[in-house]
Motif scaffolding. Structure first.
Motif, PDB file in Angstrom:
ATOM      1  N   SER A   1      18.385   8.476  19.959  1.00  0.00           N
ATOM      2  CA  SER A   1      19.039   8.068  21.428  1.00  0.00           C
ATOM      3  C   SER A   1      20.006   6.997  21.844  1.00  0.00           C
ATOM      4  CB  SER A   1      18.934   8.108  22.856  1.00  0.00           C
ATOM      5  OG  SER A   1      18.823   8.234  24.313  1.00  0.00           O
ATOM      6  N   PRO A   2      21.754   7.624  21.778  1.00  0.00           N
ATOM      7  CA  PRO A   2      22.326   6.145  22.767  1.00  0.00           C
ATOM      8  C   PRO A   2      21.871   5.895  23.100  1.00  0.00           C
ATOM      9  CG  PRO A   2      22.915   8.772  22.810  1.00  0.00           C
ATOM     10  CD  PRO A   2      22.160   8.782  22.021  1.00  0.00           C
ATOM     11  N   LEU A   3      21.805   4.212  23.897  1.00  0.00           N
ATOM     12  CA  LEU A   3      21.939   3.899  24.727  1.00  0.00           C
ATOM     13  C   LEU A   3      22.969   3.614  25.772  1.00  0.00           C
ATOM     14  CD1 LEU A   3      20.087   0.628  23.310  1.00  0.00           C
ATOM     15  CD2 LEU A   3      18.559   2.298  24.484  1.00  0.00           C
ATOM     16  N   VAL A   4      23.730   4.729  26.042  1.00  0.00           N
ATOM     17  CA  VAL A   4      24.132   4.900  27.142  1.00  0.00           C
ATOM     18  C   VAL A   4      24.446   6.232  27.551  1.00  0.00           C
ATOM     19  CG1 VAL A   4      26.703   3.126  25.887  1.00  0.00           C
ATOM     20  CG2 VAL A   4      25.958   6.410  25.586  1.00  0.00           C
ATOM     21  N   GLU A   5      23.594   6.737  27.732  1.00  0.00           N
ATOM     22  CA  GLU A   5      22.881   7.743  28.254  1.00  0.00           C
ATOM     23  C   GLU A   5      22.832   7.936  30.144  1.00  0.00           C
ATOM     24  OE1 GLU A   5      20.564  11.679  27.555  1.00  0.00           O
ATOM     25  OE2 GLU A   5      20.965  10.819  25.574  1.00  0.00           O
ATOM     26  N   ALA A   6      23.319   8.683  30.514  1.00  0.00           N
ATOM     27  CA  ALA A   6      23.120   8.801  32.285  1.00  0.00           C
ATOM     28  C   ALA A   6      21.266   8.603  32.939  1.00  0.00           C
ATOM     29  CB  ALA A   6      23.285  10.027  32.680  1.00  0.00           C
ATOM     30  N   GLY A   7      20.638   7.719  33.548  1.00  0.00           N
ATOM     31  CA  GLY A   7      19.689   7.851  33.774  1.00  0.00           C
ATOM     32  C   GLY A   7      18.483   6.780  32.460  1.00  0.00           C
ATOM     33  N   ILE A   8      19.213   5.578  31.613  1.00  0.00           N
ATOM     34  CA  ILE A   8      18.461   5.702  30.255  1.00  0.00           C
ATOM     35  C   ILE A   8      16.692   5.403  31.209  1.00  0.00           C
ATOM     36  CG2 ILE A   8      19.225   3.463  30.927  1.00  0.00           C
ATOM     37  CD1 ILE A   8      18.786   4.882  27.816  1.00  0.00           C
ATOM     38  N   ARG A   9      16.886   5.075  32.264  1.00  0.00           N
ATOM     39  CA  ARG A   9      15.609   4.169  32.256  1.00  0.00           C
ATOM     40  C   ARG A   9      14.498   5.994  32.873  1.00  0.00           C
ATOM     41  NH1 ARG A   9      11.689   3.919  36.355  1.00  0.00           N
ATOM     42  NH2 ARG A   9      10.404   2.452  36.564  1.00  0.00           N
ATOM     43  N   TYR A  10      14.854   7.146  33.107  1.00  0.00           N
ATOM     44  CA  TYR A  10      14.051   7.727  33.236  1.00  0.00           C
ATOM     45  C   TYR A  10      14.142   8.392  31.697  1.00  0.00           C
ATOM     46  CZ  TYR A  10      13.515  13.014  33.168  1.00  0.00           C
ATOM     47  OH  TYR A  10      12.351  13.949  33.193  1.00  0.00           O
ATOM     48  N   TRP A  11      14.834   8.544  31.145  1.00  0.00           N
ATOM     49  CA  TRP A  11      14.485   9.207  29.262  1.00  0.00           C
ATOM     50  C   TRP A  11      14.200   8.398  28.655  1.00  0.00           C
ATOM     51  CZ3 TRP A  11      15.683  14.270  29.150  1.00  0.00           C
ATOM     52  CH2 TRP A  11      16.279  14.253  30.021  1.00  0.00           C
ATOM     53  N   LYS A  12      13.898   7.004  28.886  1.00  0.00           N
ATOM     54  CA  LYS A  12      13.241   5.781  27.683  1.00  0.00           C
ATOM     55  C   LYS A  12      11.555   5.403  28.705  1.00  0.00           C
ATOM     56  CE  LYS A  12      16.089   4.761  24.643  1.00  0.00           C
ATOM     57  NZ  LYS A  12      16.051   5.040  23.589  1.00  0.00           N
TER      58      LYS A  12
ATOM     59  N   ALA B   1       7.706  19.427  36.539  1.00  0.00           N
ATOM     60  CA  ALA B   1       8.164  18.254  37.187  1.00  0.00           C
ATOM     61  C   ALA B   1       9.136  16.834  37.135  1.00  0.00           C
ATOM     62  CB  ALA B   1       6.693  17.341  38.252  1.00  0.00           C
ATOM     63  N   SER B   2       9.033  16.824  35.749  1.00  0.00           N
ATOM     64  CA  SER B   2       9.650  16.108  34.501  1.00  0.00           C
ATOM     65  C   SER B   2      11.214  16.731  34.395  1.00  0.00           C
ATOM     66  CB  SER B   2       9.078  15.798  32.790  1.00  0.00           C
ATOM     67  OG  SER B   2      10.369  15.279  31.821  1.00  0.00           O
ATOM     68  N   ILE B   3      11.381  18.220  33.793  1.00  0.00           N
ATOM     69  CA  ILE B   3      12.524  18.605  33.708  1.00  0.00           C
ATOM     70  C   ILE B   3      13.250  18.804  35.649  1.00  0.00           C
ATOM     71  CG2 ILE B   3      13.415  21.215  33.890  1.00  0.00           C
ATOM     72  CD1 ILE B   3      11.318  22.105  31.563  1.00  0.00           C
ATOM     73  N   ILE B   4      12.170  19.286  36.427  1.00  0.00           N
ATOM     74  CA  ILE B   4      13.393  18.925  37.714  1.00  0.00           C
ATOM     75  C   ILE B   4      13.678  17.902  37.968  1.00  0.00           C
ATOM     76  CG2 ILE B   4      12.520  18.565  40.286  1.00  0.00           C
ATOM     77  CD1 ILE B   4      10.800  21.279  39.702  1.00  0.00           C
ATOM     78  N   GLN B   5      12.763  16.606  37.530  1.00  0.00           N
ATOM     79  CA  GLN B   5      13.109  15.706  37.829  1.00  0.00           C
ATOM     80  C   GLN B   5      14.850  14.802  36.621  1.00  0.00           C
ATOM     81  OE1 GLN B   5      10.437  12.049  36.340  1.00  0.00           O
ATOM     82  NE2 GLN B   5      11.355  10.611  37.711  1.00  0.00           N
ATOM     83  N   MET B   6      14.326  15.676  35.523  1.00  0.00           N
ATOM     84  CA  MET B   6      15.746  15.465  34.788  1.00  0.00           C
ATOM     85  C   MET B   6      16.810  15.645  35.239  1.00  0.00           C
ATOM     86  SD  MET B   6      16.201  17.439  31.500  1.00  0.00           S
ATOM     87  CE  MET B   6      16.709  19.077  32.232  1.00  0.00           C
ATOM     88  N   THR B   7      16.835  16.748  36.457  1.00  0.00           N
ATOM     89  CA  THR B   7      17.880  17.194  37.110  1.00  0.00           C
ATOM     90  C   THR B   7      18.527  16.317  38.367  1.00  0.00           C
ATOM     91  OG1 THR B   7      17.097  18.960  38.021  1.00  0.00           O
ATOM     92  CG2 THR B   7      17.248  19.826  36.452  1.00  0.00           C
ATOM     93  N   MET B   8      17.697  15.659  38.232  1.00  0.00           N
ATOM     94  CA  MET B   8      18.328  15.036  39.550  1.00  0.00           C
ATOM     95  C   MET B   8      18.556  13.649  38.866  1.00  0.00           C
ATOM     96  SD  MET B   8      15.023  15.031  42.179  1.00  0.00           S
ATOM     97  CE  MET B   8      14.023  16.424  42.236  1.00  0.00           C
ATOM     98  N   VAL B   9      17.963  13.708  37.915  1.00  0.00           N
ATOM     99  CA  VAL B   9      18.688  11.948  36.800  1.00  0.00           C
ATOM    100  C   VAL B   9      20.361  12.192  36.437  1.00  0.00           C
ATOM    101  CG1 VAL B   9      18.071  10.595  35.279  1.00  0.00           C
ATOM    102  CG2 VAL B   9      16.675  10.641  36.667  1.00  0.00           C
ATOM    103  N   ASP B  10      19.912  14.086  36.036  1.00  0.00           N
ATOM    104  CA  ASP B  10      22.343  13.799  34.836  1.00  0.00           C
ATOM    105  C   ASP B  10      21.818  14.900  36.365  1.00  0.00           C
ATOM    106  OD1 ASP B  10      23.526  13.477  34.186  1.00  0.00           O
ATOM    107  OD2 ASP B  10      22.797  13.765  32.178  1.00  0.00           O
TER     108      ASP B  10
END
Length: 142
Positions: free
Chosen positions: A66-77, A124-133
């Motif tokens: 993963s590139p470190l420039v993605e939106a919501g990096i804390r969520y993904w990592k 829950a994780s997928i829903i959270q993903m849609t909120m982060v990005d």
């Protein structure tokens, strides 16, 4: 390569969700209907386990590419990877418990409980993903 894996990971989730729902419906039907635990039940649970583990493996590869420039990096990592590994552990434990003992009701109950909890965590994780990005959607392939 990253984009191909990202699309595969995004699309594979539908297969995981379909298999989880199918396994849960079968388990609830078997548990509440006092049905025997059949070879068909075992195969659906096994395929669900395999698909979940494949999804985790693709996700782990993406995690390290993963590139470190993605939106919501804390969520993904942090959150996404943690929740998904936890869901995979629940599926693994549920499948393992369904193999133990002779009581069909206990086998169905283990699958219903653990796979159901895993499904809740995944959704829950997928829903959270849609909120982060907000550019991503639950049903759209990102």
């Amino acid at each position: 390569m990253y984009q191909i894996l990202k699309s595969a990971h995004s699309g594979w989730r539908y297969l995981v969700l379909i298999l989880l729902v199918l396994a849960i419906i079968q388990a609830l039907s078997g548990w509440l209907g006092k049905k025997p635990y059949t070879e068909g039940n075992r195969k659906v649970n096994l395929f669900t386990l395999i698909f979940v583990h494949t999804q985790i493996l693709i996700g782990l590869v993406l995690y390290f590419l993963s590139p470190l420039v993605e939106a919501g990096i804390r969520y993904w990592k942090m959150e996404h990877i943690g929740m998904m590994i936890f869901a995979a552990i629940l599926v693994t434990v549920g499948n393992a418990r369904s193999k133990k003992g002779d009581d069909p009701a206990a086998k169905h109950k283990a699958v219903a409980l653990y796979f159901g909890l895993a499904l809740i965590v995944i959704i829950a994780s997928i829903i959270q993903m849609t909120m982060v990005d907000p550019t991503r959607s639950f049903f759209g392939i990102s």
